[in-house]
Design an enzyme around this catalytic site. Structure first.
Site, PDB file in Angstrom:
ATOM      1  CB  ILE A   1     102.993 -21.697  18.458  1.00 44.17           C
ATOM      2  CG1 ILE A   1     104.380 -22.195  18.034  1.00 44.17           C
ATOM      3  CG2 ILE A   1     102.390 -20.799  17.373  1.00 44.17           C
ATOM      4  CD1 ILE A   1     104.384 -23.153  16.862  1.00 44.17           C
TER       5      ILE A   1
ATOM      6  CG  HIS B   1     105.367 -26.027   6.417  1.00 52.10           C
ATOM      7  ND1 HIS B   1     105.227 -27.380   6.623  1.00 52.10           N
ATOM      8  CD2 HIS B   1     105.737 -25.513   7.626  1.00 52.10           C
ATOM      9  CE1 HIS B   1     105.492 -27.651   7.890  1.00 52.10           C
ATOM     10  NE2 HIS B   1     105.805 -26.535   8.504  1.00 52.10           N
TER      11      HIS B   1
ATOM     12  CG  ASP C   1      96.664 -27.816  25.861  1.00 49.46           C
ATOM     13  OD1 ASP C   1      97.451 -27.126  25.196  1.00 49.46           O
ATOM     14  OD2 ASP C   1      96.925 -29.000  26.192  1.00 49.46           O
TER      15      ASP C   1
ATOM     16  CD  GLU D   1     103.400 -29.173   4.365  1.00 46.42           C
ATOM     17  OE1 GLU D   1     104.624 -29.029   4.549  1.00 46.42           O
ATOM     18  OE2 GLU D   1     102.542 -28.743   5.143  1.00 46.42           O
TER      19      GLU D   1
HETATM   20  N1  NAD Z   1     103.770 -23.670  10.386  1.00 48.28           N
HETATM   21  C1  NAD Z   1     104.985 -23.903  10.775  1.00 48.28           C
HETATM   22  O1  NAD Z   1     105.940 -23.680  10.059  1.00 48.28           O
HETATM   23  C2  NAD Z   1     105.244 -24.462  12.143  1.00 48.28           C
HETATM   24  C3  NAD Z   1     106.433 -24.148  12.793  1.00 48.28           C
HETATM   25  C4  NAD Z   1     106.642 -24.623  14.082  1.00 48.28           C
HETATM   26  C5  NAD Z   1     105.695 -25.446  14.666  1.00 48.28           C
HETATM   27  N2  NAD Z   1     104.550 -25.769  13.988  1.00 48.28           N
HETATM   28  C6  NAD Z   1     103.552 -26.649  14.592  1.00 48.28           C
HETATM   29  O2  NAD Z   1     102.775 -25.936  15.521  1.00 48.28           O
HETATM   30  C7  NAD Z   1     102.209 -26.865  16.460  1.00 48.28           C
HETATM   31  C8  NAD Z   1     102.341 -26.333  17.875  1.00 48.28           C
HETATM   32  O3  NAD Z   1     103.698 -26.149  18.210  1.00 48.28           O
HETATM   33  P1  NAD Z   1     104.125 -25.686  19.688  1.00 48.28           P
HETATM   34  O4  NAD Z   1     105.573 -25.417  19.646  1.00 48.28           O
HETATM   35  O5  NAD Z   1     103.218 -24.647  20.179  1.00 48.28           O
HETATM   36  O6  NAD Z   1     103.864 -27.061  20.452  1.00 48.28           O
HETATM   37  P2  NAD Z   1     103.647 -27.273  22.024  1.00 48.28           P
HETATM   38  O7  NAD Z   1     103.997 -28.694  22.270  1.00 48.28           O
HETATM   39  O8  NAD Z   1     104.328 -26.208  22.799  1.00 48.28           O
HETATM   40  O9  NAD Z   1     102.064 -27.063  22.210  1.00 48.28           O
HETATM   41  C9  NAD Z   1     101.105 -27.945  21.711  1.00 48.28           C
HETATM   42  C10 NAD Z   1      99.961 -27.962  22.710  1.00 48.28           C
HETATM   43  O10 NAD Z   1      98.853 -28.663  22.137  1.00 48.28           O
HETATM   44  C11 NAD Z   1      98.262 -29.481  23.150  1.00 48.28           C
HETATM   45  N3  NAD Z   1      97.520 -30.512  22.454  1.00 48.28           N
HETATM   46  C12 NAD Z   1      97.994 -31.610  21.819  1.00 48.28           C
HETATM   47  N4  NAD Z   1      97.000 -32.270  21.200  1.00 48.28           N
HETATM   48  C13 NAD Z   1      95.875 -31.576  21.441  1.00 48.28           C
HETATM   49  C14 NAD Z   1      94.515 -31.754  21.082  1.00 48.28           C
HETATM   50  N5  NAD Z   1      94.119 -32.760  20.315  1.00 48.28           N
HETATM   51  N6  NAD Z   1      93.613 -30.855  21.532  1.00 48.28           N
HETATM   52  C15 NAD Z   1      93.990 -29.808  22.317  1.00 48.28           C
HETATM   53  N7  NAD Z   1      95.266 -29.606  22.684  1.00 48.28           N
HETATM   54  C16 NAD Z   1      96.187 -30.459  22.250  1.00 48.28           C
HETATM   55  C17 NAD Z   1      99.410 -29.945  24.001  1.00 48.28           C
HETATM   56  O11 NAD Z   1      98.977 -30.316  25.291  1.00 48.28           O
HETATM   57  C18 NAD Z   1     100.300 -28.690  24.026  1.00 48.28           C
HETATM   58  O12 NAD Z   1      99.995 -27.843  25.113  1.00 48.28           O
HETATM   59  C19 NAD Z   1     102.942 -28.185  16.200  1.00 48.28           C
HETATM   60  O13 NAD Z   1     102.134 -29.017  15.393  1.00 48.28           O
HETATM   61  C20 NAD Z   1     104.131 -27.776  15.404  1.00 48.28           C
HETATM   62  O14 NAD Z   1     104.609 -28.832  14.599  1.00 48.28           O
HETATM   63  C21 NAD Z   1     104.306 -25.285  12.747  1.00 48.28           C
END
Ligand code: NAD
Length: 303
Positions: free
Chosen positions: A153, A278, A172, A260
């Site tokens: 994302i 959300h 990251d 939530e």
């Molecule tokens: N708002 C929404 O409706 C919605 C929808 C989809 C996903 N999300 C959330 O968005 C977030 C990201 O999703 P994504 O698909 O990009 O995930 P992803 O796994 O592709 O990316 C997450 C990144 O964060 C890094 N990371 C983990 N912990 C960390 C920390 N403490 N500090 C720095 N980096 C860290 C990981 O190494 C990874 O590169 C997730 O929490 C997911 O649940 C929210």
């Protein structure tokens, strides 16, 4: 016949494709007790976030050993006891790619809201107020966006922010990533200290607690803008409210909450907060892609 239970809804086209491929599909939400009975009859369970697949449900499924696959339509699998299911031979998967663009667009949309007071002017105009003087905003162009987490994302957010003329910095836990020379890698403290806007894109782990609490907010620029479209719990809501009240954080956008539906009225009614319930992945395109990904996973699994 392979029986698929869809508990939290799924795109119609996906259901139809499954049926056309010879799967029996039942669309029905069950409360946990009833689900523990029903799950015994299915080979696949497809959930979104409402249905929790916890240990008792998995234990119930093991009585008949019919359940082979649990699919979370979406990204976060925090509503499923993944390790326990895997230990018991039940495959758990999600659809991680389908909603990245949708979440990224929401995060950017929230940034525009905060920069131009869209969230609050929509409220005050409905109250008959013409608060033109209050709403002198800022441009996103030329500002520094700090991304915490640089996964799927976040990369989509970076692309869009860069196109808007923002300087993009990121952190990251896996370190700097090759192929992104247009952005600057920093450690978390560097991102906190140098960003005008901060957008969070990391998972939440209960045992780690909030990544952004009072100590991290203290390291941010005065008047920073904070966006959380990741997971509730990543930001300490009490610390955020305090920082909004003091002006340390100029404004914040929140799509995800510690609980939530949220009961944190102080947060969701705050004048400096742009809120959404959300809805990061709630677009027609994401839902369609999620449906397609689920169908592919099921067909491949039973091929
Ligand atoms: N708002 C929404 O409706 C919605 C929808 C989809 C996903 N999300 C959330 O968005 C977030 C990201 O999703 P994504 O698909 O990009 O995930 P992803 O796994 O592709 O990316 C997450 C990144 O964060 C890094 N990371 C983990 N912990 C960390 C920390 N403490 N500090 C720095 N980096 C860290 C990981 O190494 C990874 O590169 C997730 O929490 C997911 O649940 C929210």
């Amino acid at each position: 016949m392979i029986r698929v239970l869809v508990t939290d809804g799924m795109e119609k086209s996906g259901i139809e494709k499954l049926r056309a491929n010879g799967f029996e599909v039942v669309e029905q939400f069950y409360e946990p007790e009833e689900l523990a009975q029903k799950v015994k009859e299915f080979n696949v369970v497809v959930v979104r976030s409402a249905t929790k697949i916890r240990k008792p449900i998995i234990d119930a499924a093991l009585e008949t050993k019919e359940l082979k696959l649990v699919i979370r339509g979406g990204v976060g699998v925090d509503n499923i006891d993944v390790e326990y299911a895997k230990e018991k031979g039940i495959h758990v998967t999600n659809t991680p790619n389908a909603s990245s663009a949708s979440v990224a667009e929401l995060a950017i949309g929230h940034m525009f809201c905060l920069a131009r007071f869209l969230h609050i002017s929509n409220v005050t105009m409905r109250q008959g107020k013409w608060n033109k003087k209050h709403y002198e905003g800022i441009e996103l162009a030329g500002k520094t966006l700090g991304l915490v987490g640089f996964g799927r994302i976040s990369k989509e957010v970076a692309k869009r922010a860069y196109a808007l003329g923002m300087k993009v910095i990121y952190t990251d836990i896996i370190g700097a990533q090759a192929g992104f020379d247009e952005y600057t890698y920093m450690d978390l403290d560097g991102v906190l200290a140098n960003s005008d806007f901060i957008s969070l894109h990391i998972p939440f782990f209960k045992e780690q607690g909030a990544t952004i609490g009072a100590a991290q907010i203290a390291k941010m620029k005065d008047g920073v803008y904070l966006v959380n479209c990741a997971r509730g719990g990543v930001v300490d809501e009490a610390a955020l409210i305090e920082a909004l009240d003091s002006g340390k954080v100029a404004a914040a956008a929140v799509d995800v909450f510690e609980e939530e539906p949220t009961k944190n009225e102080k947060l969701y009614t705050h004048d400096k907060v742009s809120v959404t319930p959300h809805i990061g992945a709630s677009t027609a395109e994401a839902q369609e892609r999620i449906g397609e990904e689920i169908v592919d996973i099921i067909i491949k699994h039973f091929a």
